[in-house]
Scaffold this motif. Structure first.
Motif, short mmCIF file in Angstrom:
data_model
loop_
_atom_site.label_atom_id
_atom_site.label_comp_id
_atom_site.label_asym_id
_atom_site.label_seq_id
_atom_site.Cartn_x
_atom_site.Cartn_y
_atom_site.Cartn_z
N LYS A 67 -20.57 1.72 -17.83
CA LYS A 67 -20.04 0.49 -18.41
C LYS A 67 -20.89 -0.73 -18.01
O LYS A 67 -20.43 -1.65 -17.31
N ARG A 68 -22.15 -0.74 -18.48
CA ARG A 68 -22.97 -1.92 -18.33
C ARG A 68 -22.46 -3.01 -19.28
O ARG A 68 -21.78 -2.70 -20.27
N PRO A 69 -22.78 -4.28 -19.02
CA PRO A 69 -22.29 -5.34 -19.90
C PRO A 69 -22.66 -5.13 -21.37
O PRO A 69 -21.84 -5.39 -22.25
N ASP A 70 -23.89 -4.67 -21.64
CA ASP A 70 -24.27 -4.47 -23.04
C ASP A 70 -23.48 -3.33 -23.67
O ASP A 70 -23.12 -3.39 -24.86
N HIS A 71 -23.17 -2.28 -22.90
CA HIS A 71 -22.36 -1.18 -23.43
C HIS A 71 -20.94 -1.65 -23.70
O HIS A 71 -20.35 -1.31 -24.74
N CYS A 72 -20.37 -2.44 -22.79
CA CYS A 72 -19.02 -2.96 -23.00
C CYS A 72 -18.95 -3.83 -24.25
O CYS A 72 -17.99 -3.75 -25.03
N ASP A 73 -19.96 -4.65 -24.44
CA ASP A 73 -20.01 -5.51 -25.62
C ASP A 73 -20.05 -4.67 -26.89
O ASP A 73 -19.33 -4.96 -27.87
N GLU A 74 -20.85 -3.62 -26.88
CA GLU A 74 -20.97 -2.78 -28.08
C GLU A 74 -19.71 -1.97 -28.32
O GLU A 74 -19.31 -1.75 -29.47
N ILE A 75 -19.05 -1.51 -27.26
CA ILE A 75 -17.77 -0.80 -27.41
C ILE A 75 -16.77 -1.68 -28.14
O ILE A 75 -16.07 -1.24 -29.07
N LEU A 76 -16.70 -2.95 -27.75
CA LEU A 76 -15.77 -3.88 -28.38
C LEU A 76 -16.20 -4.22 -29.80
O LEU A 76 -15.41 -4.08 -30.75
N ARG A 77 -17.45 -4.66 -29.96
CA ARG A 77 -17.90 -5.11 -31.28
C ARG A 77 -17.89 -4.00 -32.32
O ARG A 77 -17.55 -4.23 -33.48
N SER A 78 -18.27 -2.79 -31.93
CA SER A 78 -18.34 -1.70 -32.89
C SER A 78 -16.97 -1.39 -33.48
O SER A 78 -16.87 -0.98 -34.65
N ARG A 79 -15.92 -1.60 -32.70
CA ARG A 79 -14.57 -1.35 -33.20
C ARG A 79 -14.04 -2.51 -34.03
O ARG A 79 -13.51 -2.31 -35.13
N VAL A 80 -14.19 -3.71 -33.50
CA VAL A 80 -13.63 -4.87 -34.19
C VAL A 80 -14.39 -5.16 -35.48
O VAL A 80 -13.79 -5.36 -36.54
N GLU A 81 -15.71 -5.16 -35.42
CA GLU A 81 -16.50 -5.53 -36.60
C GLU A 81 -16.39 -4.49 -37.70
O GLU A 81 -16.34 -4.84 -38.89
N SER A 82 -16.36 -3.21 -37.36
CA SER A 82 -16.22 -2.18 -38.40
C SER A 82 -14.86 -2.29 -39.08
O SER A 82 -14.74 -2.13 -40.30
N THR A 83 -13.82 -2.58 -38.30
CA THR A 83 -12.49 -2.73 -38.89
C THR A 83 -12.44 -3.95 -39.81
O THR A 83 -11.86 -3.90 -40.90
N GLU A 84 -13.05 -5.03 -39.37
CA GLU A 84 -13.05 -6.25 -40.19
C GLU A 84 -13.79 -6.03 -41.50
O GLU A 84 -13.33 -6.50 -42.56
N VAL A 85 -14.92 -5.34 -41.48
CA VAL A 85 -15.68 -5.16 -42.71
C VAL A 85 -14.96 -4.20 -43.66
O VAL A 85 -15.05 -4.35 -44.89
N LEU A 86 -14.22 -3.24 -43.13
CA LEU A 86 -13.41 -2.40 -44.01
C LEU A 86 -12.35 -3.23 -44.72
O LEU A 86 -12.06 -3.00 -45.90
N GLY A 87 -11.77 -4.18 -44.00
CA GLY A 87 -10.81 -5.08 -44.65
C GLY A 87 -11.44 -5.89 -45.76
O GLY A 87 -10.85 -6.07 -46.83
N ARG A 88 -12.67 -6.39 -45.53
CA ARG A 88 -13.35 -7.14 -46.59
C ARG A 88 -13.68 -6.24 -47.78
O ARG A 88 -13.60 -6.67 -48.94
N ALA A 89 -14.03 -4.99 -47.49
CA ALA A 89 -14.34 -4.05 -48.58
C ALA A 89 -13.12 -3.81 -49.46
O ALA A 89 -13.22 -3.74 -50.69
N LEU A 90 -11.95 -3.70 -48.84
CA LEU A 90 -10.74 -3.43 -49.62
C LEU A 90 -10.37 -4.59 -50.53
O LEU A 90 -9.68 -4.40 -51.53
N GLN A 91 -10.83 -5.80 -50.21
CA GLN A 91 -10.58 -6.94 -51.07
C GLN A 91 -11.37 -6.86 -52.38
O GLN A 91 -11.08 -7.59 -53.33
N LYS A 92 -12.35 -5.97 -52.43
CA LYS A 92 -13.23 -5.88 -53.59
C LYS A 92 -12.89 -4.73 -54.53
O LYS A 92 -13.54 -4.56 -55.56
#
Length: 308
Positions: A80-105
């Motif tokens: 759990k290096r800082p860069d790994h922790c950041d990617e663990i968080l971002r990979s989940r939140v950002e992928s979920t957000e973009v799926l939501g934007r995709a469903l709007q289309k």
């Protein structure tokens, strides 16, 4: 009740995603996996490239699909290096957000969005048995789990049925953490880890697939569920049952200091994944009558290693 139609699995090239894709194809579904790289077995289903962060041609597969299942997220099996922790968080939140934007289309929304989450959201209480109504915990994993589910709540269209599966340790011979534990046990290192009292909540891969399938097909399933078998065990009991399933009579224990030293240096993982744990039981699955094929750990491990 079986799922039908086209199922889109986001982030479906890991252990859980490939297992689920095989299961859904086996019951007659059309499966589309959107991910960075196709899986080894992707000839059995469709693959659309996706970087997990941006919209693209893959969006068309959501139009008129029966269901969206989101499994996207960087593995937590790492130092759990800082860069790994950041990617663990971002990979989940950002992928979920973009799926939501995709469903709007899309013109026709999928009927349901089944969202992967983590049972680690409840933290690491040493003795408390957690269910869906228990208090959430403190630390990196509960923080990531909360952000992940909050992103889902913001992203999912109001017209769609929504199911969150807070998943525990999924047992499978070919993926996840079990192969590593099996290797250690075969080397004679399959004793308890640390004090051995930390909880292990688990679910057999077949029951995990059945639970995903039910979440897709059953219109009565809504909201958050713990995806875990009804009988969690301590680490010492887990390792004993694993040795029994493998036919190994003895395993050397691993002291806490040994795990803290060896996990990051040799196994390149976080020692806290082994040293801490939680006891979880799903009240909702029990109340809604979900029948586990493998409710007990010994039965589950014997099934997985019956041909060993």
């Amino acid at each position: 009740m079986k799922p039908t139609g086209r199922i889109v699995i986001a982030g479906g090239t890991g252990f859980l995603g490939e297992n689920l894709a095989r299961h859904l194809v086996g019951v007659g579904c059309e499966v589309v996996v959107i991910s960075r790289h196709p899986a080894a077995e992707s000839g059995r289903w469709h693959h659309a490239p996706w970087d997990g962060r941006t919209l693209g041609d893959w969006v068309r597969h959501l139009d008129g699909a029966s269901a969206l299942v989101n499994l996207a997220g960087r593995t937590v099996d790492c130092v759990k290096r800082p860069d790994h922790c950041d990617e663990i968080l971002r990979s989940r939140v950002e992928s979920t957000e973009v799926l939501g934007r995709a469903l709007q289309k899309v013109r026709t929304l999928p009927r349901v969005w089944v969202q992967m989450a983590t049972a680690h959201r409840y933290g690491d209480p040493p003795d408390v048995v957690c269910d869906e109504d228990s208090a959430f915990g403190y630390g990196l994993a509960p923080f990531v789990g909360a952000a992940w589910e909050d992103a889902f709540t913001r992203a999912v269209p109001s017209q769609m049925r929504r199911v969150i599966l807070r998943t525990s340790f999924v047992l499978g011979r070919d993926g996840g953490a079990l192969p590593r534990l099996t290797k250690l046990a075969r080397w004679g290192l399959g004793g308890k880890v640390g004090h051995g009292r930390q909880g292990i909540s688990w679910i057999h891969e077949e029951d995990m697939n059945r639970l995903f399938a039910r979440a897709i097909a059953d219109d009565e399933m809504n909201g958050s569920y713990l995806a875990t078998a009804p009988n969690p065990v301590s680490n010492s009991v887990f390792m004993r049952e694993l040795r029994r399933a493998l036919g190994i009579p003895f395993g050397l224990p691993a002291a806490t200091w040994m795990v803290r030293l060896a996990a990051p240096l040799i196994l390149r993982t976080d020692p806290e994944l082994a040293l801490y744990g939680r006891y979880c039981v799903s009240r909702r699955l029990r109340d809604e009558g979900f029948e586990f094929a493998f409710p007990d750990l010994g039965l589950a491990l014997r099934d997985l290693y019956k041909s060993s």
